[in-house]
Design an enzyme around this catalytic site. Structure first.
Site, PDB file in Angstrom:
ATOM      1  N   CYS A  85       0.834  -1.197   0.000  1.00 23.17           N
ATOM      2  CA  CYS A  85       0.000   0.000   0.000  1.00 23.17           C
ATOM      3  C   CYS A  85       0.873   1.254   0.000  1.00 23.17           C
ATOM      4  CB  CYS A  85      -0.919  -0.034   1.218  1.00 23.17           C
ATOM      5  SG  CYS A  85      -2.125   1.308   1.267  1.00 23.17           S
ATOM      6  N   CYS A  86       1.867   1.296   0.924  1.00 23.01           N
ATOM      7  CA  CYS A  86       2.790   2.442   0.955  1.00 23.01           C
ATOM      8  C   CYS A  86       3.560   2.544  -0.360  1.00 23.01           C
ATOM      9  CB  CYS A  86       3.777   2.308   2.114  1.00 23.01           C
ATOM     10  SG  CYS A  86       3.146   2.785   3.710  1.00 23.01           S
ATOM     11  N   CYS A 125      -1.237   8.430   7.533  1.00 21.43           N
ATOM     12  CA  CYS A 125      -2.593   8.138   7.073  1.00 21.43           C
ATOM     13  C   CYS A 125      -3.494   7.800   8.266  1.00 21.43           C
ATOM     14  CB  CYS A 125      -2.570   6.962   6.105  1.00 21.43           C
ATOM     15  SG  CYS A 125      -1.625   7.277   4.598  1.00 21.43           S
ATOM     16  N   CYS A 175      -3.608   4.199   9.554  1.00 26.06           N
ATOM     17  CA  CYS A 175      -2.410   3.566  10.111  1.00 26.06           C
ATOM     18  C   CYS A 175      -1.773   4.398  11.224  1.00 26.06           C
ATOM     19  CB  CYS A 175      -1.381   3.335   9.007  1.00 26.06           C
ATOM     20  SG  CYS A 175      -1.984   2.321   7.651  1.00 26.06           S
ATOM     21  N   CYS A 222       7.508   4.027   6.114  1.00 26.40           N
ATOM     22  CA  CYS A 222       6.642   3.837   4.941  1.00 26.40           C
ATOM     23  C   CYS A 222       7.422   3.296   3.750  1.00 26.40           C
ATOM     24  CB  CYS A 222       5.953   5.137   4.567  1.00 26.40           C
ATOM     25  SG  CYS A 222       7.057   6.441   4.006  1.00 26.40           S
TER      26      CYS A 222
END
Ligand code: SF4
Length: 247
Positions: free
Chosen positions: A127-128, A208, A211, A234
């Protein structure tokens, strides 16, 4: 194609230059380092990456004092707290920053990789990667150097942070490397700068909303990031390039 390799890259003239610059900046204050990096060493080829998070205003204020046209890159992951987006707009206005880029993940990547916005749970590294590392890599190739607000006190993984690094493609300037949390708080107070609104709610480090959690007094400032997982970074500061292409 760019291949990410581990940190044990061979020495290059750029690595030597990073070491020499780190030695040169030893004992300099953050503003002097920035003046030299922005105005001399990397003039016209340097950008600032900012999270517009808890500490960001100090570095943004320092850069704005030197040159308000310095490119500022914000990684708009599409998963930020709305307070961060409001704070970004407030600071850009307050500091008179004229060259902000909101860098978003590619729509086709969102559709292909994270159509339900749940990848942060199943594979946060992936995702990162598509929300941060990949978009950033696509623009940092246009610069020789980028400025980051990382500090040694923030986490064990940052304890040996150099003031200047070379990642195989870009120089990274860390003018606040030896700042403490108190230094940041003092700078914000002395210059009467606005705090990120979530700091007062127990968020000393802000990423985010999916998270990031608030932390208890005395806990590591970054312990609310990916809390309960092994992940601590990240990835944008872990990328080491073997060649000059984007990833
Ligand atoms: S911090 Fe979380 S939501 Fe944001 S890009 Fe990384 S894994 Fe995804």
């Amino acid at each position: 194609m760019t291949v990410l390799i581990n940190n044990l890259v061979a020495d290059t003239p750029e690595h030597e230059r990073a070491r020499q610059l780190s030695a040169k900046y030893e004992g300099w204050n953050a503003e002097s380092i920035l003046r030299d990096a922005i105005g001399q060493e990397f003039a016209g080829k340097i950008a600032l990456t900012s999270s517009f998070g808890a500490d960001a205003v100090a570095l943004l204020h320092l850069v704005a004092k030197i040159d308000r046209t310095t490119p500022v890159i914000f990684l708009d992951t599409d998963r930020h707290f709305f307070q961060t987006l409001q704070y970004r707009d407030e600071l850009v206005d307050l500091l008179g920053l004229t060259n902000l880029t909101n860098l978003r993940p590619a729509l086709e990547d969102i559709r292909a990789l994270d159509p339900k916005n749940t990848l942060f749970q199943s594979d946060p590294d992936a995702c990162c990667d598509f929300r941060k590392t990949k978009p950033l890599a696509a623009v940092t190739k246009d610069y020789a150097a980028w400025i980051s607000g990382r500090k040694r006190h923030q986490a064990a993984t940052r304890a040996n942070l150099s003031v200047v690094e070379f990642d195989g493609r870009n120089f990274k300037i860390n003018p606040l490397a030896n700042w403490t949390a108190q230094d940041v708080a003092d700078y914000i107070r002395v210059h009467n700068l606005p705090e990120h609104p979530l700091v007062a709610q127990g968020y000393p480090s802000i990423g985010c909303f999916t998270c990031t959690k608030p932390v208890e007094d005395g806990q590591d400032a970054r312990s609310g990031r990916w809390a309960g997982q092994d992940k601590t970074e990240c990835g944008i500061h872990l990328s080491v390039y073997e060649d000059g292409e984007g990833i």
